[in-house]
Design a protein around this motif. Structure first.
Motif, PDB file in Angstrom:
ATOM      1  N   LEU A 321       0.838  -1.195   0.000  1.00  0.00           N
ATOM      2  CA  LEU A 321       0.000   0.000   0.000  1.00  0.00           C
ATOM      3  C   LEU A 321       0.875   1.249   0.000  1.00  0.00           C
ATOM      4  O   LEU A 321       1.988   1.247   0.533  1.00  0.00           O
ATOM      5  N   PRO A 325      -3.961   5.732   1.493  1.00  0.00           N
ATOM      6  CA  PRO A 325      -4.520   4.443   1.943  1.00  0.00           C
ATOM      7  C   PRO A 325      -3.630   3.731   2.960  1.00  0.00           C
ATOM      8  O   PRO A 325      -4.118   3.156   3.939  1.00  0.00           O
ATOM      9  N   VAL A 329      -4.794   2.813   6.792  1.00  0.00           N
ATOM     10  CA  VAL A 329      -4.763   1.428   7.295  1.00  0.00           C
ATOM     11  C   VAL A 329      -3.836   1.318   8.500  1.00  0.00           C
ATOM     12  O   VAL A 329      -4.171   0.664   9.507  1.00  0.00           O
TER      13      VAL A 329
END
Length: 381
Positions: A321, A325, A329
């Motif tokens: 990632l 994002p 997370v």
């Protein structure tokens, strides 16, 4: 003169009280099955007390007992945990449950029952304290090590990411922060434990002094100086030392040396000095009582606990990632972990788990927010 029949609301409340008392008694019996000796006897006595409270509500209900009710959700959860775990966590939860008793404000409960519940909370607090003491060293290292890893590495990763550097740089920085922090925690814990042990060893009287006690001059009474050095007044020191010299067998009856003295004027501290002179094993008991383990074991555990927390913010970057994002997370994963460690602290301390969890979360996110803003500032510069 006829008595007024109880209202339907009163009957429902009494039935619920009776069911709660049955469930609480069952919790204590389940806990007792996993204990031995004194702790088992105390838990069974608590179960008997809850049974007496149940009888009070059963007597009030008379022919209106009705169908069996279930205890409240908290008590049923306690029962489930007690049957499957029986740990200090259950005792800590039971302690909180006892402090929430409504009997103090309910006119249908006797003053003795309200007093019982208050005392029960203190009894359970004492039992829970035993468990807390048994795991205090490991618990401290686990919670604080993991929490440090979570907060410090999340702040590092978010700050670096906000500066606009490539994903590979963020990943390498996170892994470097994990390793550096874990090594620092391990080294710091090693030094801390070794220093504590060396301080205790330096403060503990030498067991070899046992051989000198029979040869002391009764008139000069050098042993009195030991007592005086440990906080006794000159007269008390002379009296104690003379008694020991006149009755050497009294040496074996004195208590062992405490790990750390908390009062310079305490008789226990003064007596402990002679106990260590009389009993060479007393020195070994100090090491066992420290509950800090060896420096190496403390260093390894701190390294592992810190690394277990610090790896969580790095996981999104390890799985590819990038950008916002990855930040989201990482923040969510760390938030869940912080809520978990905070709740555990709350349960074991007897405090409200949700409040402790939110406090842990706010502290962690606060530190991350500061470094994020700094990263944006440096990135724009």
């Amino acid at each position: 003169m006829t008595s007024t029949p109880p209202r339907a609301a009163d009957l429902r409340r009494w039935r619920q009280y009776m069911a709660d008392e049955q469930a609480e008694a069952s919790v204590y019996r389940d806990l007792a099955e996993r204990r031995t000796g004194e702790e088992r006897a105390i838990l069974l006595a608590l179960a008997e007390a809850e049974a007496r409270h149940e009888s009070h509500w059963r007597e009030l209900l008379g022919d209106n007992v009705g169908r069996a009710h279930r205890g409240d959700v908290r008590t049923r959860v306690l029962g489930f945990l007690a049957r499957r775990f029986g740990s200090v966590f259950v005792l800590a939860l039971a302690q909180r449950a006892e402090t929430r008793s409504p009997y103090a404000t309910d006119s249908d409960a006797t003053a003795a029952m309200a007093a019982d519940e208050q005392v029960h909370a203190e009894v359970v607090r004492g039992l829970a304290a035993r468990g807390r003491n048994r795991l205090s060293g490991t618990f401290r290292a686990a919670v604080f090590g993991a929490n440090d890893g979570l907060v410090s590495n999340l702040a590092l990763v978010i700050g670096i990411s906000a500066s606009g550097v490539p994903n590979s740089v963020v990943l390498v920085t996170g892994l470097a922060g994990l390793l550096a922090g874990a090594l620092s925690m391990g080294a710091g814990e090693y030094v801390s434990v070794r220093s504590q042990r060396e301080l205790l060893e330096a403060s503990t009287p030498s067991p070899e002094a046992t051989q000198a006690v029979p040869h002391l001059d009764v008139n000069a009474n050098e042993l009195a100086l030991v007592y005086r050095a440990r906080g006794m007044s000159p007269d008390e020191a002379e009296a104690h030392a003379r008694e020991v010299l006149n009755h050497p067998a009294a040496l074996d009856a004195l208590p062992p040396v405490p790990a750390l003295a908390t009062s310079a004027t305490s008789d226990i501290v003064a007596e402990a000095a002679v106990s260590s002179v009389a009993d060479p094993a007393a020195h070994e008991e100090v090491d066992e009582h420290e509950a800090v383990g060896t420096g190496l074991s403390a260093a390894i555990s701190s390294f592992c606990f810190f690394a277990s927390g610090a790896v969580i913010p790095v996981l999104p970057y390890l799985f590819g990632l990038q950008g916002l994002p990855a930040l989201i997370v990482a923040a969510v994963l760390v938030g869940i972990a912080l809520l978990g460690t905070g709740a555990i602290v709350g349960i074991l301390s007897g405090g409200p788990p949700l409040r402790r969890a939110l406090r842990q979360l706010l502290i962690g996110y606060g530190a991350a927010a500061v470094t994020y803003l700094l990263g944006l500032l440096f990135g724009s510069a």
